[in-house]
Enzyme design. Sequence first.
Site, PDB file in Angstrom:
ATOM      1  N   ASP A 107       0.830  -1.201   0.000  1.00 46.34           N
ATOM      2  CA  ASP A 107       0.000   0.000   0.000  1.00 46.34           C
ATOM      3  C   ASP A 107       0.867   1.254   0.000  1.00 46.34           C
ATOM      4  OD1 ASP A 107      -2.417   1.790   0.794  1.00 46.34           O
ATOM      5  OD2 ASP A 107      -3.266  -0.230   0.724  1.00 46.34           O
ATOM      6  N   HIS A 334      -3.893   6.099   3.463  1.00 52.71           N
ATOM      7  CA  HIS A 334      -4.561   4.892   2.992  1.00 52.71           C
ATOM      8  C   HIS A 334      -3.954   3.621   3.561  1.00 52.71           C
ATOM      9  CE1 HIS A 334      -5.622   1.846  -0.133  1.00 52.71           C
ATOM     10  NE2 HIS A 334      -6.735   2.535  -0.217  1.00 52.71           N
ATOM     11  N   SER A 520     -10.961  -0.853  -1.209  1.00 56.37           N
ATOM     12  CA  SER A 520      -9.730  -0.765  -0.424  1.00 56.37           C
ATOM     13  C   SER A 520      -9.964  -1.187   1.015  1.00 56.37           C
ATOM     14  CB  SER A 520      -9.198   0.672  -0.429  1.00 56.37           C
ATOM     15  OG  SER A 520      -8.423   0.922  -1.554  1.00 56.37           O
TER      16      SER A 520
END
Length: 1353
Positions: A107, A334, A520
């Site tokens: 990520d 994220h 996600s």
Amino acid sequence: MRSPLWHSINTPAIIFQSLHLSLTPKNLANSREREFTHAVSASRIRISSLRTRAMPSGGENGALTNFKLNEKTFLASLMPKKEIAADRFVEAHPDYDGRGAIIAIFDSGVDPAAAGLTVTSDGKPKVLDVIDCTGSGDIDTSTIVKADDNGCIQGTSGNSLIVNSSWKNPSGEWHVGSKLIYELFTQTLTDRLKKERKKVWDEKNQEAIAEAVKQLDEFDTKHTKVDDVNLKRNREDLQNKVDLLRKHADNYEDKGPVIDAFVWHDGEVWRAALDTQGLENEPGCGKLADFVPLTNYRIERKYGVFSKLDACTVVLNIYNEGNVLSIVTDSSPHGTHVAAITSAFHEKDSVLNGVAPGAQLISCKIGDSRLGSMETGTGLVRALIAAVEHKCDLINMSYGEATLFPDYGRFVDLVNEVVNKHRITFISSAGNEGPALSTLGAPGGTTSSIIGIGAYVSQAMAAGAHNLVEAPPEGLEYTWSSRGPTADGDLGVTISAAGGAMAPVPTWTLQHRMFMNGTSMSSPCACGGAALLISAMKAEGISVSPYIIREALENTTVPVGGSPEDKLSSGHGLMQVDKAYEYIQKIRDVPPVRYQIKITRSGKATPTSRGIYLRESSLCQQSSEWTVKVEPKFHDDASNLDQIVPFEECVKLHSTGESVVKAPEFLLLTHNGREFNIIVNPSTLGAGLHYYEVYALDSKCPWRGPLFRIPITVTKPQPVTSDPPVAVFRSMPFVPGHIERRFVQVPIGATWVELTVRASGFSSARRFFIDSVQLSPLKRPEKWEKVVIFSSPSSKNFAFSVEGGRTMELVIAQFWSSGVGSHETTSVDAEIAFHGVIANKEEIILDGSEAPVRIDAEALVSLERLAPAAVLNKVRIPYRPVDAKLSTLSGSRDRLPSGKQTMALILTYKFKLEEGAEVQPYLPLLNNRIYDNKFEAQFYMISDTNKRVYATGDVYPKAATLPKGDYTLQLYLRHDNVQCLEKMKQLVLFIEKTLDSKDSVRLSFYSQPDGPVIGNGSFSSSVLIPGSKEAFYVGPPSKDKLPKGIAAGSVLVGSISYGRVSFEVNDEGKNPEKNPAFYSISYIVPPAQIDEDKGKDTSSSCAKTVLEQINEEVRDAKIRVLSSLKLSTEEERSDWKKLSDSLKSEYPKYTPLLAKILEGLVSQNNVEDKTRHYEEIIIAADEVIKSVDTDELAKYFALKYDPEDEGAEKLKKKMDATRDQFTEALYQKGLALAEIKSLKGEKVEEKEGTEATSDSSAVEKDPFEENFKELKKWVDVKSARYGTLFVIRERRKGRFGTALKVLTDMIQDDGQPPKKKFYELKLSLLERIGWRHLVAREKEWMNVRFPAKLPLF
């Protein structure tokens, strides 16, 4: 483009809290959701059947009309676990909470300091390693220095820093490097820091302005009448200071401080420390000596923070024997959010724990900070290497994009190896591009060895995490979750999981948690669930295999929705951990096997597919036969004798729709696999979506569920039979989350559609997703999408391009949370009108000749207005590499799991811009593909002659605005196959330059082939009758309209269109790209016209004798040899001196020779005796000055010359050259005089106000002043070429404000790449004035404009 599959929501809202208004492909959770539409008329569908439904076992998630939350269930909804039964599983098996499982997070990077990511539930370190796989934080620390006697080290930024005396460094060698801090931060953090820093800077600047104004006021008070020249100049100097400070405030731009990095070996491990003083507001903070040294994270698991201001966690890793320092920061929140969903552990708030709080993590940053968190091939491959090296059990990857080929590419090949050989379970997001079909992202939704996850929202999540005033009646897939099937017919979405969470985020966000939703988030939710299963398997001694985990997950889900077609949205259903665990226990002794499916149409060897996808009309009207080959696959370490040889399964095949899909009843499978045929007959089906499966059950253990499945998707389009062709769908009923799909056979000849959507029957705003998708061979899905908000009942018009003869899906979806609580059914009408003008050439190429290109146009579907428009608005210039370097990458992070070492090829290209322009690199072979590319990685950087990087990019090049100058583009390619890289050494690269609107070339159209030459027969528009053709010509651009400086072989590119939409005016057709259907047009630039006058005139040379001409040629040849000599070494300088003395004795008064000798002296560097060197320059300059007849020169320039007189033109060139040589000599003499004074330590600066008389009153003549006065007669001494001398003079006079103003104007007007000497002079003036805040800012900018070296790839 591609990016992480998420969307964050920070603002509380009620009904429209989760609206996704500013969306980009794949990145933000592109609010897309669907619901199956039956083939029957929409008006007959009952509203009660418009819901998908998912209830975890036990029925806890049933449809409740009045769904209510208490505090506990509200908090639980923020980190959903109940939806996948993870909460029940951990409650029943508290020791199987992920303990023993290691998850690699591919990520944007994980912050090890974030809440819940410190330790596991059993007290072990949560984050085992933190790695930047992209290289975006790498610093070249190959430069080695030693500390002086005072313990000081010279950093590459130029700062002298003191090391901590307690640091052990037996060798005494310090590896040094530097980095601009903003290159390590996210844009959000950078913006916050810029705001904070500007506030502090403004305060200091205001103080400086106040002091400058005070000095000016005091001067005016003291000198009420200013008549003296020097007083006037002194006042002007004070005023300039005020003006400069105000100008700096207006032009403030913060590129951020530079941090110095130091690496050393302490006798045991490599360590590193940073100097971060530039970030600190308080003096003395951030010093190198105060930094707590760090080693590679995996060794000691320690991290630092740059400063209190940024609060950004930093990890340091050292590679290549101290020659590379990797500064690891996250490129967005994220990654931390994703990691926390998988396994965060909060000792005091267990309800907010991640799914598997006992699991440990490896952070593999694949989101490149240089690209705004986009993934790169380098990052992906290094992440796989790290996952294998750390013996991870699971990989979670919440990134993806559309792909040309499913289940294909270099990364996919490596993933297959990691899964099949190293038994790592790979879980990834399916994508956020729904609700249309075939919108899956790669790799998660398109790769067989990866478990692709769809996004589900429950009632609790809607009411709690999304803060809706009323929850939906039951759980459903998010509207934006991508749908299957893949282009080759595979299901795509494997299973679904909760797609939103309020999870921890990095400390630099200045908050503990943030809400995000997207696939996600569903992917780490599922990954955490799989970690629970692996934890249980390890604890109970069950062999861990991704094959077993996948089988268990697929066969124990709860269906989402009641129809077979809902599998295309949610996969096999909503994951259920407890049921999967029970399933694994039952098959613990079954050897792990996966079943590879390869399908071909009978009679054809290619293409192969993983499912059957009948989308086009011709395939839906007849029966077809398909050959299916099923091959059992074992892990690479499987025993031949114990597992492979004994393998034999008798399976019973079932069809979910025997009237349409027929298959054999039984199949005996052995290790080598078997083939069988399937017959699909969709001819009796109605128009719409239909989904079937052929699945295999173990005849001995049917309770296991399907061993393998063959998905069959039929999207039977309805034909358009009306004239003109219009498809109308009326009274489609919508409630929140409902989706209507219409499949239409686009008429042959249609090139665009005009869509009208009318919504009615509601009182509050409604949000709809309107998408259209077409599939074509060897192309990514052609998708058009709009997010539309109807504030009140109304209609909206849209136009978009289509491909005639292919099926088009039109999908309209009411966003899942839009209108919740209103209990109103929205009625929608949709009307699709097909239009088209087709030409006999899809791409128009004008070959550079004067001949036009003939175009045949026709309208096949309806009466159309033919109104062609074409513009060339870009120039594409081809380049070959000037250098190619192939090398083997060192270090473990580039050694593949197979043991192969990755190779790198660096190609260097040179290009020049005569003026500033927007440019974009273009590599036709490699661009726009990352997952579906057999090359491992590509990356480029564009730098100027000062090594300043202006642009970086990878497979998706972006346009960058560059100033005038010379540039170097370096292209970095990686692969483990040296032969592949060898073939790329002469790779052609295009630099695509966007033309200004004034330089764009609009092309003309003609009805006659001679039109471009004769100038008549122009063609503007016509009406096309269906079935008839009309021809016209597009002419090449006239040579006088071509952009200036464009070279032969370059290509002008642009667009051409033939028709216009009917419901609006698009710039009167001037811009083809504003029309829905436009095509490519290009023009190859021919060689330039020959100058007919060139070489004609030889009168001046003929006036001289042959001997005179020979002597001049010999003299000029000798001077050229002198100019070509190098002056790097003492020996070279000695040879140059001998030749220059010889030539000077031979041609003592020849000004061009004397000017070349002066030029050679000035160019010499690293001279030991500088005073003597400058004295030699003065002597050489005087020789040039004395060789020029200044009276004759002045007389000539006082007269005007006749430009039409060829002799006068030549004389002007000669006199211009003589003047330039003369003034250059004066300029260089002045600089040398100033340098000698400085070297001798003589006072060259005077304090303000010491001159009470004019300059001419000096008793003793100053050589510098005399020289300056002479120069002033001939040139503008404030110009960029000569202004340095003026600045030095003003500095000598103590007028620093005036000097700084002139220097600033010189820099601004130079029009060339920044000259370091100008900025060093500027810095010295700022220091002399005492403006410390400007000095600090200028030092920061020095590292931006003049970096010590190019950054690493």
